[in-house]
Design a protein around this motif. Sequence first.
Motif, short mmCIF file in Angstrom:
data_model
loop_
_atom_site.label_atom_id
_atom_site.label_comp_id
_atom_site.label_asym_id
_atom_site.label_seq_id
_atom_site.Cartn_x
_atom_site.Cartn_y
_atom_site.Cartn_z
N ARG A 65 0.84 -1.20 0.00
CA ARG A 65 0.00 0.00 0.00
C ARG A 65 0.88 1.25 0.00
NH1 ARG A 65 -2.54 3.60 3.63
NH2 ARG A 65 -1.34 2.70 5.35
N TRP B 91 -1.46 0.98 -5.03
CA TRP B 91 -0.73 -0.21 -4.62
C TRP B 91 0.40 -0.47 -5.61
CZ3 TRP B 91 -2.28 -2.93 -0.17
CH2 TRP B 91 -3.49 -2.52 0.37
N ASP C 299 -1.14 -4.94 6.69
CA ASP C 299 -0.53 -3.62 6.64
C ASP C 299 0.12 -3.29 7.99
OD1 ASP C 299 -0.69 -0.46 6.93
OD2 ASP C 299 -0.78 -0.91 4.80
#
Length: 630
Positions: A448, A467, A544
């Motif tokens: 990300r 991305w 993430d």
Amino acid sequence: MSGRVERLFADGLPVRLADIRAIGSAKSPRKGGGSGPKGRKKGKSKRGPGGGRPQPTRADNISNLADRRPARPSEEEAADAGGEPEDWSEQSGGAGRKVKSAPLKLSDVELLELMACFMPMLTAAGLFEGVISTRSERRRVGRKREYSVIDVFVFEFAIWLYGSIRSAEDNLSDPKNWERVREALEFAHPDRPDWRLSPKPMNRDKHYRFRSKYLTDQMLRTIRKLARDAAVNAAKAMGLLDPEGRNSFTYPRLLMVADATFLPAVYTIPHWAVGPGDNKRTDPDAKVFYRNDRYLAGSAGYMLVYVSCRLPFGNERLVLDIDFADPDHPGADDDPGFNPNNDATVATKMFLDLIGDYAHKLARVHGLCYDMALRSADADRLLDAGKLPFTRIPYTAGSGPAEKNLGTHTFTTRDGNKATFKVYAINGTPGIVFPDGNGELWFFPLKRIQTKKVPRAGDKFSIQGTWAIREYSKHTKNGAKRDASQSTDCDHNRETDEIPALFPNLMKFKGAKTTITHNSSRAERKANPHARRTLALRPIPESDPWFTEMYGLREDAESTFSGVKADLLDRRCRTIGKRSVHFNQLAYQFKTIITALVAHHKRTNADISKWFGKYQLPVRLRAGPELKAA
């Protein structure tokens, strides 16, 4: 459940697609997913064929997987990803707060004084008093009321303070205690003679007559609105949900947390289970909740839903709104498949109502944190409002990782070269599937880069994420470049260095970026619910590095319910009827607001005169060395 899959993506390394899909095949799920008595069928065991430990899957034997959470990004990486370099984790602990809530060092009578002087409560009581007085003047029959509505609110707060209605009556019947609270109210608001307590203290009989005679749905809606106003204003005063503060999707102070719990009724027998001749007591408003035709709770009661926020300091928690999830709850017009038993759907509606009613104060609130009960349709509602859902994704019905084909996307390199790849989402993380030299498919999770919201027609938004294909050459576990002095004995590092050789065609496009829309398309929404991309895709997935910082705040919602039930006798409701239960919960909401404001004042010396008038908190003096020696 989803953490096992997300650990495969912790460092962004490619994983065999067959290994990911094999994770669910080794499990023996409970059909129906409920926690009731029928949750697991007989004969189904998680153990292996020999009766020993579960048999390992192929994913358990992969040597290049890091069984840990992803490393927290640096300040430079945070700036690139739109994150916040502020180290909130030192106070929140990442997956939860390290700071424990200590008592406020106030006596019970002093807390009663604060409640009696709390201006939002006095405003609500004044509106109540006007409605009741008008109704009594019209009738002009019966005995004159000997108590004020302020007495009722203080008594309801005392019930939470002392633990039971009998204990509250015993403590308030002491003339010294009641007179002290009356004098504190007169001193705090001398210019408001209508804000006064009655000469005689409140008792159980008066409290019961008020609830049974005057408590209506309209009045409860009014009190709920005033409680929401007070909570939102208090949050702004404490620096939470601040429209003038930072604007980032990964800033914890701009996040709301919601959760639900089942609160058993005083009489847990369903009213429909009692026959005409049975001498059993029931609560006519209590419900028995089902999920997938099985008991979600084995007794009648109420499903409470809280929306809250907090600072990473003791006692600085605010309950923003309280509602119930039950079969009589109104549905949503845009979702014919609305399930009124789904507490996450109710929490989403509460969150969006708060955002809409207080748009000028909550404009920078960026998302809602909830557990895995959040449905794909609820996630789309949040995304359409420009807010992010911070949730883990549950396994599918076959107990496998949720997977969705997002279609073909164009990737652009720094040099301007373009290539198209099919993008898949697995358990929240988007990635591309690419074959190796033997034709075996590997899943490459994308990195990300940035998340932003783009306005659309009709006051709606589209959440779009940038991305990129990761760069794997000569990187260690935490993503930093490795020099020659570092050991290369780790299989993880060797496998990382071998990726460019195994996938040379893909590594030509390392660092290439694409834009992924996280909202479900119109075609996906028209199809069955399992076709939405939000079933397997999240703007900030569990893999993430920032997810742990944000999702860890959800533990506070669970501790809130733990504290609520700890104050209840036998962990059940105190009263009978939904109106009385709701009124008691609204008193608890006022209690959390007062506690948070006082704790914030003690820590920062902030002004609280707009909340409590001229009331002054007592000064606690520490004993000097002479007194300690004596």
